[in-house]
Design a protein around this motif. Sequence first.
Motif, PDB file in Angstrom:
ATOM      1  N   ARG A  29       0.813  -1.225   0.000  1.00 10.10           N
ATOM      2  CA  ARG A  29       0.000   0.000   0.000  1.00 10.10           C
ATOM      3  C   ARG A  29       0.838   1.262   0.000  1.00 10.10           C
ATOM      4  NH1 ARG A  29      -5.160  -0.235   1.987  1.00 10.10           N
ATOM      5  NH2 ARG A  29      -5.992  -2.316   1.815  1.00 10.10           N
ATOM      6  N   ASP A  32      -1.207   4.497  -1.541  1.00 10.70           N
ATOM      7  CA  ASP A  32      -2.482   4.924  -0.964  1.00 10.70           C
ATOM      8  C   ASP A  32      -2.510   6.406  -0.631  1.00 10.70           C
ATOM      9  OD1 ASP A  32      -3.257   2.403  -1.214  1.00 10.70           O
ATOM     10  OD2 ASP A  32      -3.686   2.017   0.909  1.00 10.70           O
ATOM     11  N   ASP A  33      -1.368   6.964  -0.261  1.00  7.65           N
ATOM     12  CA  ASP A  33      -1.354   8.350   0.187  1.00  7.65           C
ATOM     13  C   ASP A  33      -0.143   9.079  -0.383  1.00  7.65           C
ATOM     14  OD1 ASP A  33      -1.701  10.702   1.510  1.00  7.65           O
ATOM     15  OD2 ASP A  33      -1.015   9.970   3.454  1.00  7.65           O
ATOM     16  N   PRO A  34      -0.108   9.298  -1.701  1.00 11.62           N
ATOM     17  CA  PRO A  34       1.069   9.918  -2.307  1.00 11.62           C
ATOM     18  C   PRO A  34       1.374  11.314  -1.722  1.00 11.62           C
ATOM     19  CG  PRO A  34      -0.683   9.596  -3.930  1.00 11.62           C
ATOM     20  CD  PRO A  34      -1.097   8.896  -2.698  1.00 11.62           C
ATOM     21  N   ASP A  35       0.332  12.124  -1.468  1.00 12.68           N
ATOM     22  CA  ASP A  35       0.575  13.473  -0.936  1.00 12.68           C
ATOM     23  C   ASP A  35       1.211  13.403   0.447  1.00 12.68           C
ATOM     24  OD1 ASP A  35      -0.700  14.226  -3.157  1.00 12.68           O
ATOM     25  OD2 ASP A  35      -2.394  15.222  -2.183  1.00 12.68           O
ATOM     26  N   GLY A  36       0.683  12.492   1.282  1.00 15.00           N
ATOM     27  CA  GLY A  36       1.186  12.374   2.645  1.00 15.00           C
ATOM     28  C   GLY A  36       2.647  11.927   2.636  1.00 15.00           C
ATOM     29  N   HIS A  39       5.111  14.582   1.914  1.00 20.50           N
ATOM     30  CA  HIS A  39       5.386  15.503   3.016  1.00 20.50           C
ATOM     31  C   HIS A  39       6.090  14.824   4.180  1.00 20.50           C
ATOM     32  CE1 HIS A  39       2.378  18.116   1.036  1.00 20.50           C
ATOM     33  NE2 HIS A  39       3.217  19.017   1.461  1.00 20.50           N
ATOM     34  N   ARG A  40       5.808  13.542   4.385  1.00 22.42           N
ATOM     35  CA  ARG A  40       6.394  12.830   5.522  1.00 22.42           C
ATOM     36  C   ARG A  40       7.907  12.828   5.468  1.00 22.42           C
ATOM     37  NH1 ARG A  40       2.867   9.727   8.671  1.00 22.42           N
ATOM     38  NH2 ARG A  40       0.865   9.735   7.609  1.00 22.42           N
ATOM     39  N   GLY A  43       9.475  15.643   7.357  1.00 21.42           N
ATOM     40  CA  GLY A  43       9.382  15.700   8.814  1.00 21.42           C
ATOM     41  C   GLY A  43      10.596  15.021   9.442  1.00 21.42           C
ATOM     42  N   ASP A  45      10.462  13.357  12.374  1.00 28.15           N
ATOM     43  CA  ASP A  45       9.941  12.575  13.481  1.00 28.15           C
ATOM     44  C   ASP A  45      10.714  11.285  13.734  1.00 28.15           C
ATOM     45  OD1 ASP A  45       8.133  14.369  14.087  1.00 28.15           O
ATOM     46  OD2 ASP A  45       6.347  13.225  13.517  1.00 28.15           O
TER      47      ASP A  45
ATOM     48  N   HIS B  42      -2.637  19.959   5.639  1.00 31.84           N
ATOM     49  CA  HIS B  42      -2.069  20.179   4.309  1.00 31.84           C
ATOM     50  C   HIS B  42      -0.554  20.067   4.253  1.00 31.84           C
ATOM     51  CE1 HIS B  42      -1.837  24.018   6.343  1.00 31.84           C
ATOM     52  NE2 HIS B  42      -0.799  24.263   5.575  1.00 31.84           N
ATOM     53  N   CYS B  43       0.142  19.823   5.378  1.00 37.08           N
ATOM     54  CA  CYS B  43       1.598  19.878   5.303  1.00 37.08           C
ATOM     55  C   CYS B  43       2.231  18.845   6.231  1.00 37.08           C
ATOM     56  CB  CYS B  43       2.096  21.262   5.680  1.00 37.08           C
ATOM     57  SG  CYS B  43       1.625  21.689   7.355  1.00 37.08           S
ATOM     58  N   ALA B  44       3.583  18.800   6.179  1.00 36.11           N
ATOM     59  CA  ALA B  44       4.313  17.827   6.995  1.00 36.11           C
ATOM     60  C   ALA B  44       4.089  18.084   8.474  1.00 36.11           C
ATOM     61  CB  ALA B  44       5.804  17.911   6.662  1.00 36.11           C
ATOM     62  N   ILE B  47       0.820  16.690   9.685  1.00 37.50           N
ATOM     63  CA  ILE B  47       0.843  15.240   9.873  1.00 37.50           C
ATOM     64  C   ILE B  47       1.418  14.902  11.232  1.00 37.50           C
ATOM     65  CG2 ILE B  47       1.819  13.065   9.054  1.00 37.50           C
ATOM     66  CD1 ILE B  47       1.819  14.115   6.292  1.00 37.50           C
ATOM     67  N   SER B  48       2.620  15.479  11.531  1.00 35.50           N
ATOM     68  CA  SER B  48       3.257  15.047  12.779  1.00 35.50           C
ATOM     69  C   SER B  48       2.526  15.624  13.978  1.00 35.50           C
ATOM     70  CB  SER B  48       4.748  15.397  12.777  1.00 35.50           C
ATOM     71  OG  SER B  48       4.912  16.772  12.646  1.00 35.50           O
ATOM     72  N   GLU B  51      -0.592  13.331  14.440  1.00 43.38           N
ATOM     73  CA  GLU B  51      -0.252  11.977  14.876  1.00 43.38           C
ATOM     74  C   GLU B  51       0.309  11.986  16.290  1.00 43.38           C
ATOM     75  OE1 GLU B  51       2.141  10.151  11.862  1.00 43.38           O
ATOM     76  OE2 GLU B  51       0.407   9.867  10.550  1.00 43.38           O
ATOM     77  N   ARG B  52       1.153  12.984  16.601  1.00 44.49           N
ATOM     78  CA  ARG B  52       1.755  13.030  17.930  1.00 44.49           C
ATOM     79  C   ARG B  52       0.692  13.294  18.989  1.00 44.49           C
ATOM     80  NH1 ARG B  52       6.363  17.029  17.758  1.00 44.49           N
ATOM     81  NH2 ARG B  52       6.751  15.990  15.793  1.00 44.49           N
ATOM     82  N   ALA B  63      -2.179   6.090  15.158  1.00 42.73           N
ATOM     83  CA  ALA B  63      -2.933   7.073  14.385  1.00 42.73           C
ATOM     84  C   ALA B  63      -2.153   7.336  13.116  1.00 42.73           C
ATOM     85  CB  ALA B  63      -3.086   8.360  15.180  1.00 42.73           C
ATOM     86  N   ARG B  64      -2.820   7.318  11.992  1.00 47.22           N
ATOM     87  CA  ARG B  64      -2.116   7.555  10.738  1.00 47.22           C
ATOM     88  C   ARG B  64      -2.927   8.524   9.887  1.00 47.22           C
ATOM     89  NH1 ARG B  64       2.670   6.010   8.110  1.00 47.22           N
ATOM     90  NH2 ARG B  64       2.414   6.399   5.901  1.00 47.22           N
ATOM     91  N   VAL B  65      -2.256   9.602   9.478  1.00 44.90           N
ATOM     92  CA  VAL B  65      -2.919  10.605   8.649  1.00 44.90           C
ATOM     93  C   VAL B  65      -2.786  10.193   7.189  1.00 44.90           C
ATOM     94  CG1 VAL B  65      -2.856  13.011   7.901  1.00 44.90           C
ATOM     95  CG2 VAL B  65      -2.428  12.444  10.288  1.00 44.90           C
ATOM     96  N   ASN B  66      -3.865  10.287   6.457  1.00 51.89           N
ATOM     97  CA  ASN B  66      -3.793  10.147   5.007  1.00 51.89           C
ATOM     98  C   ASN B  66      -4.051  11.527   4.425  1.00 51.89           C
ATOM     99  OD1 ASN B  66      -4.391   9.765   2.266  1.00 51.89           O
ATOM    100  ND2 ASN B  66      -4.988   7.658   2.638  1.00 51.89           N
ATOM    101  N   LEU B  67      -2.987  12.147   3.925  1.00 57.05           N
ATOM    102  CA  LEU B  67      -3.096  13.535   3.471  1.00 57.05           C
ATOM    103  C   LEU B  67      -3.851  13.629   2.152  1.00 57.05           C
ATOM    104  CD1 LEU B  67      -2.077  16.165   4.678  1.00 57.05           C
ATOM    105  CD2 LEU B  67      -0.139  16.047   3.157  1.00 57.05           C
ATOM    106  N   THR B  68      -3.756  12.570   1.334  1.00 57.43           N
ATOM    107  CA  THR B  68      -4.445  12.592   0.054  1.00 57.43           C
ATOM    108  C   THR B  68      -5.953  12.668   0.271  1.00 57.43           C
ATOM    109  OG1 THR B  68      -2.701  11.101  -0.626  1.00 57.43           O
ATOM    110  CG2 THR B  68      -4.467  11.471  -2.186  1.00 57.43           C
ATOM    111  N   THR B 107     -11.905  -0.288   1.467  1.00 62.41           N
ATOM    112  CA  THR B 107     -11.212  -1.492   1.031  1.00 62.41           C
ATOM    113  C   THR B 107     -11.713  -1.932  -0.347  1.00 62.41           C
ATOM    114  OG1 THR B 107     -12.810  -2.633   2.381  1.00 62.41           O
ATOM    115  CG2 THR B 107     -10.577  -2.484   3.243  1.00 62.41           C
TER     116      THR B 107
END
Lengths: 52, 727
Positions: A29, A32-36, A39-40, A43, A45, B42-44, B47-48, B51-52, B63-68, B107
Amino acid sequence: MEMLALLIPVSLFLGGVGLVAFLWTLRHRQYDDPDGDAHRILGDDWDDHPKP
Amino acid sequence: MSADAPSVSACPACVAAPAAEAVAERRAAKEAGLVLSLPTAHCAVCISDVERTLATIPGVRSARVNLTQKRVSVAAAPGVTADKLIVALKTIGYPAHELDPGLLSTTETDRAGRDLLMRLGVAGFAMMNIMLLSVAVWSGAEAATRDLFHWISAAIALPVLAFSGQPFFASAYASLKARRLGMDVPISLALILASSISLYETFAGGHHAYFDAAVSLCFFLLAGRYLDYRSRAAARSAAEELAALEVPRAVRSTGGVETIVPIAELAVGDLVRVKPGARMPVDGIVTEGASEIDRSLLTGETLPVRADEGSVVSAGEVNLTGPLTLRVTAAGRDSSLHRMADLVAVAESAKTRYTSLADRMARAYSPVVHIMALAAFSAWLYLTGDLRLAINIAAAVLIITCPCALALAVPAVVTSASGKLFRKGFLIKDGTALERLAEVDTVVFDKTGTLTMGTPEPIDLAAHPRAELETAAALAAASAHPLAGALSRTLGEMGITPAEVTDIREVPGYGIEGRLNGKIVRLGRAEWVGAEAAEGTATYLATGGAPARAFTFTDRPRPGAAEAIAALKAAGKRVILLSGDTEVPVARLAHDLGIGEWRSGQRPDEKAARIASLHEEGARVLMVGDGLNDTAALASAHVSISPATALDAARVASDIVLLGQDLSPLSDAIRIAGQTRTRIKQNFALSLAYNAIAVPVALLGFATPLIAALAMSTSSVTVSLNALRLK
């Protein structure tokens, strides 16, 4: 021309490796989230150790 | 995926209730998976942060962000509720809504997408390998070497085509069974014919094999198909998300015990509790309590209406001040909400089905291709008597005319346009919405909640003496009523310190009462405080002695409304305002925003009828609305937009959803839609131009696999690049 006997299997093998790698990313997978993902990478982290 | 986990019951005592226990058990059995929508991520950093923050909440496993998709999925212990997560996210500045994961069948949609992507990938790798071999043949490999290369190509191409070409074969078979000629029939024919001929040529040691063309054809077509799928999946998930936003539950009270049940389980005669601030889940009669209700979403009226014992309320109205108990008179399919949905269904069936540009193109194109290939075959057979040559030429014609670029022409542009519009805050729900939006010449707006925020703001506060403002501030702060809330907020911003009013109590349905310097002071309805009712929305203050004062309110226009209307008028569109509200506020807003054409007091069916008559006059209408009273009009308009704050029925009926608050991108959206249509037409022209050059070459028998490959890839690449030019 004898090189062909070596080069053709090599090219087919490399293509196969690429295909297998692609199928692996697909199954895990990674599309599933190309944009994320884009950006990840920016980071910091999990820079010191991988995410458990 | 499991059901979301709201607090099982409103009060701790009710946890013992058997029904609640059953619900809790069912929930605990599955893993608690929560899905929240995060519209502003919308940005990095987002996300953090998200999630944090979520990870620090006890019980949250991951916890997982899906930015798309702008969502976060949380795996948590059963005790963790979505409300807790939403509050935590709100404190760090991310508004979130709970989504119903049961409705998000991600799914299922994922599987179809991954399947297409897999076929695309396989075709891509095979194409590269075969091209490598073909380059050798094109640059002059002879005899045994050429045959060997053809054999290897065949060994790669045939299984790949059998696997990757399946979507085309399946849909071609389906359309043949329905006695239609879709785009997929010439595609499948070209793939099958090209590979069989090439196989035959390989056996016979011939010069030309089209394996590379067949596989790259398959690859480009799949790329188009995948893009198309992606934009449709985005639309579908948006629609799912909207449907999932409202998790429909009601509080049923049986013998003094309150349980939270799905609305579907309510029956006529049940007693339902509706807390202040909640929406009526059903039609009913008030049996207990007094309050005011906001009917703006149903009727467009901005003034709240009083409700006490015996009042009839309809599903969708909002209870404002006091708790109410309703006896259900109609639930589910019989409720007024559902009757409204029927009105929508009628409007939708009356709407003629829109044929997209791509459909029209396909319908004209397929027969031409087949006739041309057949003509080439017959002519060459007649002229030379050589069956093998005739079949070869017919196959070349089919491969070259195969709608590779045509298949990419629409999805590439639509993908790029929907991405642009998504960044401006528009979610495209329907594939042809962009094409229809481009044709719009008349824009019809609703008032409450669309051109205005739907929330009142006090005006001319400076006209009142300071002492009275201080009293009002003290009373208003004690109530959750929207007018009181707005008054208290604005007074706070003005720096008014509340007076020391004691014994403050709220009289549901009337207002707030307190004691100041021994005198009773009241803030609320005109007749209750003993004031003359003024025009428009107002609340009244009586301080004993002095005559009562009216604080008048106005509904603030949505940000960007004036700009949007000015831009639409500048672009030569006709702008009309249709509202269910009374004449005075509608006239004022129309004047403020510069709308010349307006009508007030419109009922839902009148709105829809007005749209229908505009259509009869030949206008293409864009309807922008949010209320239940707009749904029929939204469904009958040529294309429709609703804000994300609209009721779900309105969002379902519309083609495009506006995610942000700002209306100003509206004219941009119409402009982008116009560009989209232009680009699609250009793309058609481009791919036809390539065909116009390549087809005569093929018909005359000069086509080689090299020419086919060149024509195909250059046209596909040009078309994709043209799509990216969209600004």
